[in-house]
Design a protein around this motif. Sequence first.
Motif, PDB file in Angstrom:
ATOM      1  N   LYS A   5       0.859  -1.180   0.000  1.00  0.00           N
ATOM      2  CA  LYS A   5       0.000   0.000   0.000  1.00  0.00           C
ATOM      3  C   LYS A   5       0.891   1.224   0.000  1.00  0.00           C
ATOM      4  N   LEU A   7       0.578   4.972   0.884  1.00  0.00           N
ATOM      5  CA  LEU A   7      -0.317   5.870   1.603  1.00  0.00           C
ATOM      6  C   LEU A   7       0.029   7.312   1.296  1.00  0.00           C
ATOM      7  N   LYS A  35      -1.466  -1.030  -4.186  1.00  0.00           N
ATOM      8  CA  LYS A  35      -2.670  -0.209  -4.088  1.00  0.00           C
ATOM      9  C   LYS A  35      -2.304   1.133  -3.481  1.00  0.00           C
ATOM     10  N   LYS A  36      -2.973   2.178  -3.980  1.00  0.00           N
ATOM     11  CA  LYS A  36      -2.816   3.500  -3.373  1.00  0.00           C
ATOM     12  C   LYS A  36      -3.962   3.686  -2.392  1.00  0.00           C
ATOM     13  N   ASP A  37      -3.651   4.219  -1.210  1.00  0.00           N
ATOM     14  CA  ASP A  37      -4.651   4.423  -0.174  1.00  0.00           C
ATOM     15  C   ASP A  37      -4.589   5.871   0.290  1.00  0.00           C
ATOM     16  N   ASP A  39      -7.012   7.218   2.349  1.00  0.00           N
ATOM     17  CA  ASP A  39      -7.881   7.335   3.519  1.00  0.00           C
ATOM     18  C   ASP A  39      -7.101   7.888   4.712  1.00  0.00           C
ATOM     19  N   THR A  42      -6.290   5.470   7.521  1.00  0.00           N
ATOM     20  CA  THR A  42      -5.163   4.552   7.311  1.00  0.00           C
ATOM     21  C   THR A  42      -3.857   5.226   7.710  1.00  0.00           C
TER      22      THR A  42
END
Length: 78
Positions: A5, A7, A35-37, A39, A42
């Motif tokens: 991830k 972030l 994956k790009k997160d 949020d 997170t």
Amino acid sequence: MKQVKVLGSGCAKCSKTAEMIADISEEMGMDVIVKKDTDPQTLLKFKVMKTPAVVIDGELVHSGSVPSRDDIEEWLRD
């Protein structure tokens, strides 16, 4: 298969980090899901103060800058 991830807020550095990890893992012939997160929850969960940050298999391994190629290769080998 490693779960990665990236972030951050979706900034250019975050996108570049995710792209580099995906490209390098492909060159190394490794199965990696990147994956790009974006949020904020997170970011708080991992106590990230500076982005981009990289989390591999649930462990924060980097934050605050675009990582070097050597660092990425080392993370993927571990």
